[in-house]
Design a protein around this motif. Structure first.
Motif, PDB file in Angstrom:
ATOM      1  N   ARG A  58       1.584  -9.009  18.697  1.00 17.77           N
ATOM      2  CA  ARG A  58       0.733  -8.082  17.964  1.00 17.77           C
ATOM      3  C   ARG A  58       1.511  -6.860  17.481  1.00 17.77           C
ATOM      4  O   ARG A  58       0.974  -6.039  16.748  1.00 17.77           O
ATOM      5  N   LEU A  59       2.754  -6.754  17.909  1.00 19.53           N
ATOM      6  CA  LEU A  59       3.598  -5.630  17.528  1.00 19.53           C
ATOM      7  C   LEU A  59       4.650  -6.086  16.527  1.00 19.53           C
ATOM      8  O   LEU A  59       4.943  -7.277  16.406  1.00 19.53           O
ATOM      9  N   CYS A  60       5.241  -5.133  15.813  1.00 20.37           N
ATOM     10  CA  CYS A  60       6.280  -5.481  14.838  1.00 20.37           C
ATOM     11  C   CYS A  60       7.574  -4.721  15.069  1.00 20.37           C
ATOM     12  O   CYS A  60       8.551  -4.962  14.373  1.00 20.37           O
ATOM     13  N   GLY A  61       7.608  -3.792  16.029  1.00 13.63           N
ATOM     14  CA  GLY A  61       8.839  -3.062  16.289  1.00 13.63           C
ATOM     15  C   GLY A  61       8.583  -1.723  16.947  1.00 13.63           C
ATOM     16  O   GLY A  61       7.457  -1.399  17.335  1.00 13.63           O
ATOM     17  N   SER A  62       9.672  -0.947  17.070  1.00 15.84           N
ATOM     18  CA  SER A  62       9.603   0.385  17.683  1.00 15.84           C
ATOM     19  C   SER A  62      10.054   1.447  16.693  1.00 15.84           C
ATOM     20  O   SER A  62      10.895   1.194  15.824  1.00 15.84           O
ATOM     21  N   LYS A  63       9.498   2.623  16.873  1.00 18.77           N
ATOM     22  CA  LYS A  63       9.914   3.797  16.112  1.00 18.77           C
ATOM     23  C   LYS A  63      10.192   4.904  17.114  1.00 18.77           C
ATOM     24  O   LYS A  63       9.300   5.339  17.845  1.00 18.77           O
ATOM     25  N   PHE A  64      11.427   5.375  17.162  1.00 14.07           N
ATOM     26  CA  PHE A  64      11.823   6.391  18.140  1.00 14.07           C
ATOM     27  C   PHE A  64      11.599   7.782  17.572  1.00 14.07           C
ATOM     28  O   PHE A  64      12.099   8.124  16.505  1.00 14.07           O
ATOM     29  N   GLU A  65      10.841   8.565  18.321  1.00 12.07           N
ATOM     30  CA  GLU A  65      10.583   9.949  17.936  1.00 12.07           C
ATOM     31  C   GLU A  65      11.521  10.906  18.655  1.00 12.07           C
ATOM     32  O   GLU A  65      11.808  11.992  18.160  1.00 12.07           O
ATOM     33  N   LEU A  66      11.989  10.506  19.824  1.00 13.77           N
ATOM     34  CA  LEU A  66      12.818  11.397  20.634  1.00 13.77           C
ATOM     35  C   LEU A  66      13.708  10.574  21.555  1.00 13.77           C
ATOM     36  O   LEU A  66      13.236   9.630  22.193  1.00 13.77           O
ATOM     37  N   VAL A  67      14.982  10.890  21.584  1.00 16.78           N
ATOM     38  CA  VAL A  67      15.918  10.288  22.523  1.00 16.78           C
ATOM     39  C   VAL A  67      16.832  11.396  23.020  1.00 16.78           C
ATOM     40  O   VAL A  67      17.498  12.059  22.232  1.00 16.78           O
ATOM     41  N   ARG A 150       8.699   6.873  22.098  1.00 19.35           N
ATOM     42  CA  ARG A 150       8.660   5.843  21.054  1.00 19.35           C
ATOM     43  C   ARG A 150       7.226   5.513  20.691  1.00 19.35           C
ATOM     44  O   ARG A 150       6.294   5.710  21.477  1.00 19.35           O
ATOM     45  N   GLN A 151       7.093   4.986  19.494  1.00 26.35           N
ATOM     46  CA  GLN A 151       5.829   4.408  19.064  1.00 26.35           C
ATOM     47  C   GLN A 151       6.043   2.909  18.872  1.00 26.35           C
ATOM     48  O   GLN A 151       6.982   2.492  18.185  1.00 26.35           O
ATOM     49  N   MET A 152       5.194   2.117  19.493  1.00 23.22           N
ATOM     50  CA  MET A 152       5.210   0.678  19.250  1.00 23.22           C
ATOM     51  C   MET A 152       4.311   0.408  18.048  1.00 23.22           C
ATOM     52  O   MET A 152       3.115   0.721  18.067  1.00 23.22           O
ATOM     53  N   LEU A 153       4.910  -0.163  17.005  1.00 21.22           N
ATOM     54  CA  LEU A 153       4.227  -0.327  15.731  1.00 21.22           C
ATOM     55  C   LEU A 153       3.350  -1.574  15.754  1.00 21.22           C
ATOM     56  O   LEU A 153       3.811  -2.669  16.099  1.00 21.22           O
ATOM     57  N   GLN A 154       2.106  -1.416  15.369  1.00 24.94           N
ATOM     58  CA  GLN A 154       1.158  -2.525  15.352  1.00 24.94           C
ATOM     59  C   GLN A 154       1.391  -3.401  14.123  1.00 24.94           C
ATOM     60  O   GLN A 154       1.673  -2.906  13.033  1.00 24.94           O
ATOM     61  N   LYS A 155       1.252  -4.694  14.305  1.00 29.02           N
ATOM     62  CA  LYS A 155       1.412  -5.616  13.183  1.00 29.02           C
ATOM     63  C   LYS A 155       0.261  -5.491  12.200  1.00 29.02           C
ATOM     64  O   LYS A 155       0.409  -5.802  11.009  1.00 29.02           O
ATOM     65  N   GLN A 156      -0.898  -5.026  12.670  1.00 29.96           N
ATOM     66  CA  GLN A 156      -2.046  -4.805  11.796  1.00 29.96           C
ATOM     67  C   GLN A 156      -2.407  -3.318  11.841  1.00 29.96           C
ATOM     68  O   GLN A 156      -3.341  -2.905  12.528  1.00 29.96           O
ATOM     69  N   PRO A 157      -1.668  -2.493  11.119  1.00 35.63           N
ATOM     70  CA  PRO A 157      -1.887  -1.039  11.201  1.00 35.63           C
ATOM     71  C   PRO A 157      -3.242  -0.606  10.680  1.00 35.63           C
ATOM     72  O   PRO A 157      -3.722   0.473  11.033  1.00 35.63           O
ATOM     73  N   GLU A 158      -3.862  -1.436   9.828  1.00 36.60           N
ATOM     74  CA  GLU A 158      -5.169  -1.062   9.302  1.00 36.60           C
ATOM     75  C   GLU A 158      -6.267  -1.215  10.346  1.00 36.60           C
ATOM     76  O   GLU A 158      -7.355  -0.647  10.189  1.00 36.60           O
ATOM     77  N   LYS A 159      -5.975  -1.948  11.419  1.00 40.15           N
ATOM     78  CA  LYS A 159      -6.969  -2.173  12.462  1.00 40.15           C
ATOM     79  C   LYS A 159      -6.668  -1.402  13.744  1.00 40.15           C
ATOM     80  O   LYS A 159      -7.592  -1.042  14.479  1.00 40.15           O
ATOM     81  N   HIS A 160      -5.396  -1.177  14.041  1.00 38.80           N
ATOM     82  CA  HIS A 160      -5.027  -0.602  15.327  1.00 38.80           C
ATOM     83  C   HIS A 160      -4.024   0.537  15.138  1.00 38.80           C
ATOM     84  O   HIS A 160      -3.185   0.491  14.237  1.00 38.80           O
ATOM     85  N   GLU A 161      -4.134   1.540  16.004  1.00 39.70           N
ATOM     86  CA  GLU A 161      -3.173   2.634  15.990  1.00 39.70           C
ATOM     87  C   GLU A 161      -1.925   2.238  16.761  1.00 39.70           C
ATOM     88  O   GLU A 161      -1.954   1.376  17.640  1.00 39.70           O
ATOM     89  N   LEU A 254      17.868  -3.109   6.989  1.00 39.02           N
ATOM     90  CA  LEU A 254      18.063  -2.282   5.798  1.00 39.02           C
ATOM     91  C   LEU A 254      16.791  -1.563   5.370  1.00 39.02           C
ATOM     92  O   LEU A 254      16.801  -0.858   4.365  1.00 39.02           O
ATOM     93  N   LEU A 255      15.715  -1.743   6.141  1.00 40.60           N
ATOM     94  CA  LEU A 255      14.418  -1.190   5.736  1.00 40.60           C
ATOM     95  C   LEU A 255      13.835  -0.297   6.807  1.00 40.60           C
ATOM     96  O   LEU A 255      14.268  -0.305   7.959  1.00 40.60           O
ATOM     97  N   ASN A 256      12.840   0.460   6.413  1.00 43.44           N
ATOM     98  CA  ASN A 256      11.976   1.157   7.351  1.00 43.44           C
ATOM     99  C   ASN A 256      10.914   0.163   7.809  1.00 43.44           C
ATOM    100  O   ASN A 256      10.077  -0.282   7.023  1.00 43.44           O
ATOM    101  N   ILE A 257      10.951  -0.216   9.090  1.00 42.31           N
ATOM    102  CA  ILE A 257      10.089  -1.291   9.577  1.00 42.31           C
ATOM    103  C   ILE A 257       8.616  -0.923   9.458  1.00 42.31           C
ATOM    104  O   ILE A 257       7.774  -1.772   9.139  1.00 42.31           O
ATOM    105  N   GLU A 258       8.288   0.333   9.698  1.00 40.36           N
ATOM    106  CA  GLU A 258       6.883   0.743   9.613  1.00 40.36           C
ATOM    107  C   GLU A 258       6.360   0.583   8.189  1.00 40.36           C
ATOM    108  O   GLU A 258       5.247   0.093   7.972  1.00 40.36           O
ATOM    109  N   GLU A 259       7.164   0.982   7.203  1.00 43.84           N
ATOM    110  CA  GLU A 259       6.756   0.829   5.813  1.00 43.84           C
ATOM    111  C   GLU A 259       6.654  -0.651   5.444  1.00 43.84           C
ATOM    112  O   GLU A 259       5.711  -1.070   4.762  1.00 43.84           O
ATOM    113  N   TYR A 260       7.616  -1.468   5.916  1.00 43.37           N
ATOM    114  CA  TYR A 260       7.587  -2.902   5.637  1.00 43.37           C
ATOM    115  C   TYR A 260       6.324  -3.542   6.201  1.00 43.37           C
ATOM    116  O   TYR A 260       5.658  -4.333   5.524  1.00 43.37           O
TER     117      TYR A 260
END
Length: 759
Positions: A58-67, A150-161, A254-260
């Motif tokens: 149900r996830l598509c990747g991670s986005k790191f906000e702080l390390v 980190r934020q775990m990115l949802q594969k269906q962002p229109e349905k889940h945060e 080569l992409l921003n996964i969240e935008e993809y």
């Protein structure tokens, strides 16, 4: 405004107290034995942090906000905000304040003690240090803590945060803790904190801790206790045992996964669902439709990023070479990008796209006539024989022309790609696919591109693509580079002709760049008429004999494996001179047994091996097989210990060894090969994972998991319209009774097949 600075001693004391508080809140849930090491455990945790989508679909990747690394000497300016995370028992965090009040002056500045600074990773390509958390873990000392948000990115962002977590990795205790974050005032809260701890003594063990073991609220949680225990813990335990793991993200680099992910979700809803439903082609829409949607998403994201960097005032123009079904062109056109697709043949679906999609049926020959100076991108999506030419075409079209290529079939410039023979001798450990990818990448670099490699997320085994969007030379050097390209093409043509054992071409008209502007004289585009390779050209007699040979050999195997020298049972063979089934050894319409008939065929030595229309001639190996003295003719009376005999299984290599090379070669030319012939007899054989076995009719659903092309056809119309092969040929008959078998047990049960209406 950033929080006030705190001293190193205060931070360390606070952190110790905080971790103690966390430990008191968490309780052991379960333990899992594992033979892994501490290093393996940290690598397994890094996979979960970097690539959560490999565990949770149900996830598509991670986005790191702080390390950041917290040590005695490392000042942590936002520490008070982190402390506030644990001030409430429900682990509430002021999420927006936490992200918006980082001390930007510390971004990307190295610390005096060498520890990591704050890293805002909204664009991870500007902060390559966080592309693999495993590198960060290796760099911290044992008395330090790695702190990650980190934020775990949802594969269906229109349905889940997205799922936000604060992660603390303690090298000293070999423990990794995950604390869920949420915005204050966001309502009822059910998520749990959890932690994994590795201990080597008294024996290697992985323990899961959680803030609760109550599973009654799992349905309301983003990550349930049950899932963490039964899925995530098991994965981390197994990964910990692996000697080497690829922990970094390898796809969509080569992409921003969240935008993809957001765009893919939109395009899937707009185009994917519709075309998968109306797909008129014989190919599987679940693969081809969503594959093209994913490729279109990739290109659109890539082009948007390029537009932002270069300030291009218009949308990119493109040409798709070898566009096939044209869906990729249709999506790109519909999203506002001018361009067109070229392919040798029209497809049925082209008429459904409408006038807004530009698709052209014509052939392409690499020459001065086939350059595209007015386009920004050349696309090669499974472009077959054009694949190695696309970087050359892009380079010679204009200095600003770029390319995207997704290699599939192994083609060189004018022939099939010749693999390095050293790989088969163990000198080169890379497989054929990797060798070919390296070759295509080298062509791009030879043509002057800075070739970038990426991996797509598509339903295909061939997912590696190459992007050439910048040059390794200036525009002033274009003339020199073009001469170098022509020399390269000339050398390649000479090398290929030598490999084909043909005389070297000395005539100037046959060079790579002749007077007519053609870059090579030997390139031949494929025929506009698609060759039928589905066993239609093979005679029924030949197909029957091949099927019976493989069937007999499999039946002579036991379930533990197959001895290629094992004697086998010869069941009934259908002779093409009679409509009825005749037993092996018995005479048929012409007064000779099938074995005698095959033996006569085997006396030939392939003098006529090139006969057309499926008149194949068998060789000595096949003759020896059928004349094996251990061969038992007809149905046997041997004792069957486990009911219906299923036989064993053969590798495709063992199956091929049953036949001589000329026969295999002609099968390859006529019907796609021996494997295709066996797959076309799926009611007898199951071909999977490089092995062949009998279709198990003792199962409730022998065809479970097999893709059926006619998925919209009512199968009940076809019940009892075909004779049951096992009933007629297997020594034990069919394991199913007549009322439970979809095939006819005898001619008396046979029904007429319904006619297919032409659309």
């Amino acid at each position: 405004m950033a929080a006030p600075m705190a001293s190193g001693d205060e931070i360390t004391d606070d952190l110790d107290r905080m971790l103690s508080a966390i430990t008191s809140l968490l309780q052991p849930v379960c333990s899992e034995n594992c033979v892994g090491s501490e290093s393996g455990f940290l690598s397994a945790v890094a996979i979960w942090i970097n690539k959560p989508h490999v565990v949770n679909r149900r996830l598509c990747g991670s986005k790191f906000e702080l390390v950041t690394v917290v040590t005695v000497l490392n000042a942590f300016p936002d520490w008070l905000l982190v402390k506030r995370t644990f001030s409430d028992l429900d682990l509430v965090c002021d999420f927006e304040t936490f992200f918006n009040n980082k001390n930007e002056s510390l971004m990307d500045k190295p610390q005096e003690d060498g520890s990591f600074p704050f890293i805002g990773a909204n664009d991870r390509h500007e902060h390559e240090a966080v592309e693999d958390i495993r590198d960060c873990i290796d760099a911290i000392p044992n008395d330090a803590f790695l702190v990650i948000v980190r934020q775990m990115l949802q594969k269906q962002p229109e349905k889940h945060e997205n799922i936000a977590e604060l992660i603390i990795i303690d090298r000293k205790t070999c423990q990794c803790t995950f604390i869920p974050l949420r915005k204050q005032g966001s309502g009822e809260y059910h998520d749990v904190a959890y932690s994994f701890k590795y201990a080597a003594n008294p024996k290697p063990c992985l323990t899961l801790y959680a803030s609760t073991n109550d599973c009654t609220l799992d349905s309301k949680r983003k990550l349930s206790v049950t899932w963490i225990q039964n899925q995530l813990l098991q994965k981390i335990a197994r990964w910990s045992e692996q000697p080497s793991l690829r922990t970094q993200v390898t796809s969509l680099c080569l992409l921003n996964i969240e935008e993809y992910n957001r765009l893919y979700s939109e395009l899937k809803k707009t185009y994917g669902l519709y075309f998968a439903k109306i797909w008129p082609e014989t190919t599987n829409p679940e693969k081809f439709v969503y594959e093209d949607v994913a490729i279109a998403t990739y290109l659109l994201c890539l082009w948007r990023g390029e537009t932002e960097r270069s300030g291009l005032p218009r949308k990119q123009r493109f040409v798709d070479l070898g566009c096939g079904n044209g869906l990729l062109v249709h999506i790109l056109n519909s999203e506002g990008h001018p361009g067109y697709g070229i392919d040798l043949r029209r497809r049925n679906i082209w008429d459904l796209y409408g006038p807004g999609t530009d698709l052209r049926a014509t052939s392409i020959t690499p020459s001065n006539e086939c350059v595209f100076p007015d386009v920004d991108w050349l696309i090669g999506n499974h472009s077959d024989e054009l694949t190695p030419w696309i970087p050359v075409m892009a380079a010679r079209s204009s200095y600003n022309c770029k390319y995207f290529v997704l290699p599939c079939c192994f083609w060189d410039f004018i022939t099939r790609f010749s693999f390095d023979k050293s790989s088969s001798k163990g000198v080169d450990s890379s497989g054929k696919y990797r060798q070919y990818l390296n070759y295509i990448r080298d062509i791009g670099e030879t043509c002057g591109f800075r070739t970038e490699e990426d991996i797509l997320r598509i339903p295909s085994t061939k997912r590696v693509c190459f992007v050439g969007r910048s040059r390794s030379y200036s525009s002033l050097e274009e003339e020199q580079m073009d001469a170098s390209r022509l020399d390269f093409l000339s050398c390649k043509q000479t090398l290929v002709t030598q490999q084909k054992d043909e005389p070297m071409i000395q005539d100037q008209d046959k060079t790579a760049a002749d007077s007519e502007g053609q870059w090579t004289a030997d390139f031949t585009p494929r025929s506009k008429v698609e060759t039928t390779r589905n066993c239609v050209a093979i005679s029924q007699e030949i197909k029957t004999l091949v099927v019976m040979t493989v069937f007999n050999k499999i039946l002579g195997c036991d379930n533990s494996g197959c001895d290629i020298t094992h004697s086998f049972v010869t069941a009934n063979v259908m002779c093409d001179t009679s409509p009825n089934v005749c037993d092996v050894g018995k005479t048929c319409g012409k007064g000779e047994s099938c074995i005698e008939k095959v033996s006569k065929m085997n006396s030939n030595t392939y003098k006529n091996a090139d006969q057309s229309k499926g008149n194949l001639v068998y060789g000595s190996k096949f003759a020896k097989l059928l004349k094996d003295e251990n061969c038992v003719q007809g149905r046997t009376d041997s004792k069957v210990e486990c009911g219906w005999r299923k036989g064993g299984r053969l590798t495709l290599g063992q199956v091929a060894d049953l036949f001589d090379k000329p026969l295999l070669h002609q099968l390859k030319n006529e019907c796609g090969g021996l494997q295709t012939l066996l797959r076309n007899h799926s009611h007898i054989f199951q071909v999977s994972g490089g092995h062949v076995c009998l279709r198990d009719f003792t199962l409730d659903n022998p065809f479970e998991g097999r893709y059926m092309k006619g998925r919209y056809t009512d199968k009940t119309d076809y019940v009892k319209t075909t004779l049951c092969w096992f009933y007629d040929h297997h020594p034990d008959g069919c394991p199913r009774s007549s009322d439970k078998c979809a095939y006819a047990h005898g001619i008396q049960e046979l029904r007429t097949k319904p006619r297919k209406e032409k659309s």
